[in-house]
Each structure stands twice: as C-alpha cells, then as structure tokens.
Design a protein around this motif. Sequence first.
Motif, short mmCIF file in Angstrom:
data_model
loop_
_atom_site.label_atom_id
_atom_site.label_comp_id
_atom_site.label_asym_id
_atom_site.label_seq_id
_atom_site.Cartn_x
_atom_site.Cartn_y
_atom_site.Cartn_z
N LYS A 1 -4.73 36.12 -78.88
CA LYS A 1 -5.07 37.51 -79.22
C LYS A 1 -4.08 38.08 -80.24
CE LYS A 1 -6.08 42.05 -77.22
NZ LYS A 1 -6.20 42.59 -78.53
N LYS A 2 -2.81 37.76 -80.07
CA LYS A 2 -1.80 38.25 -81.02
C LYS A 2 -2.06 37.69 -82.42
CE LYS A 2 2.04 38.88 -77.81
NZ LYS A 2 3.38 38.42 -77.42
N ASP B 1 -17.01 30.98 -91.84
CA ASP B 1 -15.89 30.08 -92.14
C ASP B 1 -14.55 30.76 -91.92
OD1 ASP B 1 -17.50 27.90 -92.91
OD2 ASP B 1 -17.82 28.80 -94.88
N LEU B 2 -14.48 32.03 -92.25
CA LEU B 2 -13.23 32.77 -92.05
C LEU B 2 -12.95 32.94 -90.56
CD1 LEU B 2 -10.85 34.15 -93.32
CD2 LEU B 2 -12.20 36.24 -93.47
N THR B 3 -13.98 33.24 -89.80
CA THR B 3 -13.83 33.36 -88.35
C THR B 3 -13.34 32.04 -87.76
OG1 THR B 3 -15.59 35.00 -88.26
CG2 THR B 3 -15.04 33.91 -86.20
N LYS B 4 -13.93 30.96 -88.24
CA LYS B 4 -13.53 29.63 -87.78
C LYS B 4 -12.06 29.35 -88.12
CE LYS B 4 -15.33 24.92 -88.12
NZ LYS B 4 -16.32 24.07 -88.78
N ALA B 5 -11.63 29.79 -89.29
CA ALA B 5 -10.24 29.58 -89.71
C ALA B 5 -9.29 30.39 -88.84
CB ALA B 5 -10.07 29.96 -91.18
N VAL B 6 -9.66 31.63 -88.53
CA VAL B 6 -8.81 32.47 -87.67
C VAL B 6 -8.72 31.85 -86.28
CG1 VAL B 6 -8.58 34.72 -86.56
CG2 VAL B 6 -9.22 34.60 -88.96
N VAL B 7 -9.85 31.41 -85.76
CA VAL B 7 -9.86 30.77 -84.44
C VAL B 7 -9.00 29.51 -84.46
CG1 VAL B 7 -11.33 29.54 -82.77
CG2 VAL B 7 -12.08 31.73 -83.72
N GLY B 8 -9.10 28.75 -85.53
CA GLY B 8 -8.29 27.54 -85.66
C GLY B 8 -6.80 27.85 -85.65
N GLU B 9 -6.42 28.90 -86.36
CA GLU B 9 -5.02 29.32 -86.37
C GLU B 9 -4.59 29.79 -84.99
OE1 GLU B 9 -2.46 29.32 -88.79
OE2 GLU B 9 -3.90 27.93 -89.65
N MET C 1 -2.57 38.32 -95.47
CA MET C 1 -2.61 37.04 -94.75
C MET C 1 -4.06 36.58 -94.54
SD MET C 1 0.46 36.17 -94.57
CE MET C 1 0.34 34.73 -93.53
N MET C 2 -4.95 37.53 -94.35
CA MET C 2 -6.36 37.20 -94.21
C MET C 2 -6.89 36.61 -95.51
SD MET C 2 -8.84 37.16 -92.02
CE MET C 2 -8.88 38.43 -90.78
N PHE D 1 -2.97 39.80 -85.61
CA PHE D 1 -2.12 39.67 -86.79
C PHE D 1 -2.96 39.56 -88.05
CE2 PHE D 1 -0.14 36.81 -89.89
CZ PHE D 1 0.99 37.54 -90.21
N TYR D 2 -3.96 38.69 -88.02
CA TYR D 2 -4.80 38.52 -89.20
C TYR D 2 -5.65 39.75 -89.47
CZ TYR D 2 -3.33 33.76 -89.98
OH TYR D 2 -2.57 32.67 -90.28
N LYS D 3 -6.13 40.40 -88.42
CA LYS D 3 -6.92 41.62 -88.61
C LYS D 3 -6.09 42.73 -89.25
CE LYS D 3 -10.37 41.21 -84.96
NZ LYS D 3 -10.85 41.77 -83.69
#
Length: 91
Positions: A20-21, A3-11, A32-33, A25-27
């Motif tokens: 990629k930026k 779900d978190l991966t999906k949220a990052v991809v969505g953002e 923010m993560m 940024f989230y990594k």
Amino acid sequence: DKDLTKAVVGEAQKYPGEEKKVVDFYKNNPQMMENLKGIAFEDKVMNFVLNLCTKKIKKCTFDELFKSDKLSQEKDKIRKDSNLKKGKQNE
C-alpha cells in the motif's frame, strides 16, 4: 492504463507488507509515475520486438561467437572475468 497498473503492482510486490505504501508513493509522486511509465513502455517495446524474433540454434566456438570487432571489448571482458574466476578456484 493497464500496463502502468501492472508496473505499479510489480513494484509493490517487491516490498512484501509495504504494498500500500508503494502504491501510495507512486500515486503521490507524478515524476516517479512518469519514470514507471517509461519502464512499462520499454518493457512493452522489448516484448514486441522479442515476439518478432525467431530463434535459431547454431553451435559455434567462443571465438566464432565474438568474431565481430564490435564485440571485441565484451570478449576481452569475458575472458578476463573467466580467468579471474579460474584463478580463485585454483587458490
């Protein structure tokens, strides 16, 4: 977490060409993560609740819909906004 991966991809998809930026940024920003985790969890809970609900279509008037005292402020705001829009259309 899927779900978190999906949220990052969505953002990331909100910023074409900058994906990629955004991911970096989230990594690189644990705070923010964590915020994104909260949003992802909130979405998951909302989807769960919505899946438990059943929809029933019932015709009613505007006043019947907002009969509850708890919704009186919303009713007043909608009427005010509606009157403002009508006033602009008549100009």
